[in-house]
Design a protein around this motif. Structure first.
Motif, PDB file in Angstrom:
ATOM      1  N   LYS A  63       0.312  11.007  -3.488  1.00  0.00           N
ATOM      2  CA  LYS A  63       0.132   9.839  -4.350  1.00  0.00           C
ATOM      3  C   LYS A  63       0.843   8.623  -3.785  1.00  0.00           C
ATOM      4  N   GLU A  64       2.042   8.821  -3.218  1.00  0.00           N
ATOM      5  CA  GLU A  64       2.803   7.720  -2.641  1.00  0.00           C
ATOM      6  C   GLU A  64       2.101   7.122  -1.418  1.00  0.00           C
ATOM      7  N   CYS A  65       1.274   7.906  -0.752  1.00  0.00           N
ATOM      8  CA  CYS A  65       0.573   7.422   0.446  1.00  0.00           C
ATOM      9  C   CYS A  65      -0.626   6.543   0.111  1.00  0.00           C
ATOM     10  N   CYS A  66      -1.048   6.556  -1.156  1.00  0.00           N
ATOM     11  CA  CYS A  66      -2.049   5.628  -1.672  1.00  0.00           C
ATOM     12  C   CYS A  66      -3.339   5.564  -0.843  1.00  0.00           C
ATOM     13  N   GLY A  67      -3.801   6.727  -0.392  1.00  0.00           N
ATOM     14  CA  GLY A  67      -5.102   6.790   0.256  1.00  0.00           C
ATOM     15  C   GLY A  67      -5.158   6.295   1.685  1.00  0.00           C
ATOM     16  N   LEU A  68      -4.007   5.930   2.276  1.00  0.00           N
ATOM     17  CA  LEU A  68      -4.006   5.447   3.653  1.00  0.00           C
ATOM     18  C   LEU A  68      -4.010   6.647   4.602  1.00  0.00           C
ATOM     19  N   PRO A  69      -5.077   6.853   5.365  1.00  0.00           N
ATOM     20  CA  PRO A  69      -5.189   8.068   6.186  1.00  0.00           C
ATOM     21  C   PRO A  69      -4.028   8.269   7.145  1.00  0.00           C
ATOM     22  N   LEU A  70      -3.565   7.204   7.809  1.00  0.00           N
ATOM     23  CA  LEU A  70      -2.505   7.368   8.782  1.00  0.00           C
ATOM     24  C   LEU A  70      -1.214   7.836   8.130  1.00  0.00           C
ATOM     25  N   ALA A  71      -0.864   7.251   6.959  1.00  0.00           N
ATOM     26  CA  ALA A  71       0.346   7.667   6.266  1.00  0.00           C
ATOM     27  C   ALA A  71       0.237   9.129   5.844  1.00  0.00           C
TER      28      ALA A  71
END
Length: 850
Positions: free
Chosen positions: A209-217
């Motif tokens: 959830k903290e990565c908010c959908g950013l693939p690299l993160a």
């Protein structure tokens, strides 16, 4: 198709790189037998739905002969180096792909010529430029101009929407982040089976959830936690992400630094500080754009333009620039903006260690109940404790001599400010304490001589303020929805004040004469739903209240551009004396005791609302001449007013675009000889009628005002209990060429929408050729929409509720091409008559039972 080149020297978008690889693969599979495509292995796009959707759209565009240049843009996701937009280097890379030797010492122009000749030999080609950071001159490269219909394509990927614009792309495809399910699948793939352990799964879900959908993160954090089974390690990773600290292995190099490149490339004076300012707000918070611009202006981050409105426009342009750079995105509400959570983390990372004077302390939205003095230091410039549960502030002098912004709004339990608290904030320019429970402010506020913005909106217990005369640099004062009963003393000395908000101050009953005229720089005055009602000087003198400010005092505000006020009656002054209203960019005039009852409609920039007044002897022509929206509520003798307009008007009211008439039993049937000889409202776009109990048809208004409805786009009619039909189509009005929306509800006597006189020939074209939305509800006597009309060709949305006698719609099989939805009761739908069975079957997929 010849795949000329893929210039990949640093991929900024993970899904962008995957997308490019997949395009290679797709084209290879399509033309594999020709041997024209060089296959370059790369990561799979499988299981990444947003990328798959972008791939599908891009492949469709590749087949579209109308499209030559395709731009793919989105947030930075991965990258090692930036593209060096060196023409020679790019030429050499393309030449290598075409098996052309770049000769030593060969000029740019000569190599460009050879490339041009080589590509001219190809029937069609595809050039992919990946990770483009600035405009590339394709002519200098030697790339032939793509002629329409040849099938040759150029695809570029970039972080910046402006690059797409500069490269004149035909279609831009924006890459979005992964949804929750996709993000979990990608994280599981990288973290391994440990995510399914019962004691780790909740923590893993929280990290995703903290990565908010950013693939690299997601990929980086997943790899860093792979195979780890200790709860403590997972909790530590989650805490570090929440604190915006790049301590997880690979996060700083693989995620933060690539995103920081976008920050580093921001151009323009103070653009970077403006971006970092956005991180003061809580995670996933939608920021009001005008509020943000207020802060920037008060901080001096935006140069003061000629007017405050111009400064707001400059700020909006800056926000759009950052959105196009994928550093900001649209908020969840209109006119708001927000940061992607990972971008905010990077901004906080930059701000926490900034050496350029932008160091910030951000503790917003963290559920804090108190503030520790240890958090403050003299190095801080911006401080945010907004949206917490703070109950009290430190009762001591805090040394923050460089702090220019202090955000404390959104702390409802906070009910007092210690006297010493502000003493260490001598450089403060922005102070926001909105939405707290304070009842007063300490005298130490007066020591803030550099204060530019004081925001106290929705401080519902705030009854008084200290004298503000010493805050002579103040440009914004927001007292919306406070309990003040009078303006603070010294207000007349705020000679730099540009924006004053007194809206919803229902306890404000007195404003002393002479204060408002001395606010020489005032550009925006908002007194909506204010307890103080402006009156004319004549009325004030009659009521022996000479010490109160009057409507006429507003004439002195030569820089005023935005005005919202209440008036007790229509001013009787001559149009010449009211000409100052013409220079206003926006105004809302609420005239009479009932002028607040209806919600806003369209075209609110210049709205006049009159409520609860007798209009039989009032001349409202000067109001109509300036208004874009005109609203009449609970007024009486409207017929006489309309006759007055028809007889005495000189010219039309071309500015008016929206007309609302509500709650009246006046008859609108014109008397003999009082119809206007021409259309008095030639640019009317919206007509709203509500609770007009004596009106039988809109044609009554047409007769009075000579209306032709040539620009009308929306008609809304509700609770008109005596209306028999909507409009009569006669020699003057046979069609409504621009009407797009009809909404009619609760008109118990309505039996027809458009009526033709019995002897008139029906026009050969539809009465509403561009109607797109038709909403009909609770019309028990409605039988027909328009006699003998077979089709309204542009209909897309149809709602019919509780109209049981309506048996035919103006729809044929042709409507299926445009139709989006038809809603109504199943019984009504099944009883409809159709011109052919094929019409019903073609429209059946769009029907939804309600």
């Amino acid at each position: 198709m010849e795949l000329v080149a893929s210039i990949v020297s640093g991929v900024v978008i993970e899904t962008g790189r995957v997308l490019c690889r997949s395009i290679y693969s797709k084209i290879k599979n399509t033309v594999e037998d020709s041997g024209a495509v060089e296959h370059i292995p790369g990561p799979s796009i499988r299981d990444q739905t947003p990328a798959s959707e972008s791939l599908a759209r891009t492949m469709t565009l590749l087949s579209d002969l109308k499209v030559q240049r395709i731009g793919i843009w989105g947030m930075g996701g991965i990258g090692k180096t930036t593209l060096n937009a060196n023409i020679k280097k790019i030429q050499t890379q393309i030449a290598d792909r075409l098996n052309l030797e770049a000769k030593k010492g060969e000029s740019l122009e000569r190599l460009a010529g050879r490339l041009y000749q080589r590509l001219q030999c190809e029937e069609k080609f595809l050039l992919i430029l990946d990770d483009v950071w600035e405009k590339i001159d394709l002519d200098r490269l030697g790339i032939p101009w793509l002629e329409f219909g040849t099938g040759s394509k150029i695809i570029l990927t970039t972080r910046f929407r402006d690059v797409c614009r500069y490269m004149k792309t035909d279609v831009d495809v924006k890459l979005e982040g992964l949804n929750d399910e996709e993000a979990w699948e990608l994280f599981s793939l990288n973290a391994g089976d440990v995510v399914n352990l019962e004691h780790l799964r909740p923590l893993a879900k929280a990290i995703v959830k903290e990565c908010c959908g950013l693939p690299l993160a997601i990929t980086t954090v997943g790899a860093a936690t792979r195979g780890k089974t200790m709860v403590a390690l997972w909790e530590d990773a989650l805490n570090e992400l929440r604190r915006s600290r790049p301590c997880i292995g690979g996060i700083e190099d693989e995620v933060y630094k690539p995103l920081k490149w976008s920050y580093d490339t921001l151009q323009g004076k103070n653009t970077k500080p403006c971006f970092l300012y956005c991180a003061l707000f809580p995670e996933d918070f939608s920021i009001e754009i005008k509020e943000l611009v207020q802060y920037w202006l008060a901080e001096g981050l935006i140069d003061e333009q000629e007017t405050y409105e111009d400064s707001v426009n400059r700020g909006i342009a800056l926000i759009e620039y950052m959105k196009d750079s994928c550093l900001l995105q649209d908020g969840t509400r209109e006119d708001t903006v927000k940061m992607h959570d990972i971008v905010r983390d990077v901004a906080l990372w930059i701000a926490s260690s900034s050496e350029d004077g932008c160091k910030s302390l951000v503790c917003s939205g963290m559920g804090l109940s108190d503030i520790s003095v240890d958090k403050f230091s003299n190095s801080l410039q911006r401080i945010s404790f907004m949206n917490n549960k703070i109950t009290k502030l430190p009762d001591c002098s805090i040394e923050c001599s460089k702090a220019s912004t202090l955000l404390l709004q959104g702390n409802p339990p906070l009910d007092s400010i210690p006297e010493r608290f502000f003493q260490g904030f001598g450089a403060l320019k922005v102070l926001n304490m909105s939405g707290t429970s304070i009842s007063s402010l300490p005298l130490s506020l007066l020591q803030l001589g550099d204060l530019r913005a004081l925001l106290l909106r929705y401080c519902s217990n705030l009854e008084e303020l200290p004298p503000l005369g010493g805050l002579s640099r103040l440009i914004v004062l927001d007292l919306c929805a406070t309990r003040i009963r009078e303006l603070p003393s010294g207000m007349e000395n705020l000679s730099n004040l540009r924006q004053l908000n007194l809206s919803y101050t229902k306890y404000l009953k007195t404003i002393q004469s002479g204060i408002i005229p001395r606010l020489y720089c005032l550009e925006s005055l908002d007194m909506r739903r204010c307890g103080y009602q402006l009156r004319s000087k004549e009325v004030i003198e009659e009521e022996q209240e000479e010490l109160q400010t009057s409507f006429e005092e507003l004439v002195c505000l030569e820089r005023l551009l935005v005005l919202s006020i209440r008036l007790d009656r229509i001013p009787y002054d001559s149009p010449k004396n009211l000409s100052w209203i013409n220079r206003l960019r926006r105004f809302q005039l609420y005239i009479g005791s009932q002028a607040y009852l209806l919600s806003p409609t369209g075209h609110e920039e210049r709205r006049v609302t009159i409520g609860g007044l007798d209009l039989s002897t009032k001349w409202i022509g000067w109001l109509l001449s300036n208004a874009s929206s005109f609203v009449l509520i609970s007024c009486w003798k409207l017929n006489q007013m309309l006759e007055n307009l028809a007889i005495n008007s000189v010219g039309s009211f071309a500015c008016l675009k929206s007309l609302t008439i509500a709650t009246s039993d006046s008859s609108f049937r014109p008397g003999g000889g009082c119809a206007a000889p021409y259309d008095l409202l030639p640019n009317l776009e919206e007509l709203h009628l509500e609770q007009l109990t004596s009106m039988e048809s809109i044609s009554e208004l047409v007769g009075h005002l000579g209306l032709r409805f040539l620009r009308l786009r929306l008609i809304e009619v509700t609770w008109c209990s005596n209306m028999k039909y909507l409009l009569s189509c006669h020699s003057l009005i046979q069609t409504l060429p621009n009407l797009e929306v009809i909404e009619i509800s609760s008109c118990g006597e309505l039996n027809e929408i458009f009526k033709y006189p019995s002897l008139q020939t029906i026009a050969p074209y539809p009465v509403v050729p561009n109607l797109q939305t038709l909403k009909l509800e609770n019309l028990p006597k409605l039988r027909t929409l328009c006699k003998d009309e077979k089709i309204w060709p542009r209909l897309r949305h149809v709602d019919v509720i509780k109209c049981d006698l309506l048996r035919k719609l103006p729809l044929t099989v042709q409507n299926a091409a445009n139709m989006k939805e038809i809603r109504g009761e199943a019984q009504w739908w099944n009883a409809l008559d159709w011109d052919a069975d094929t019409t019903r079957s073609s429209l059946q997929p769009y029907f939804f039972s309600s």
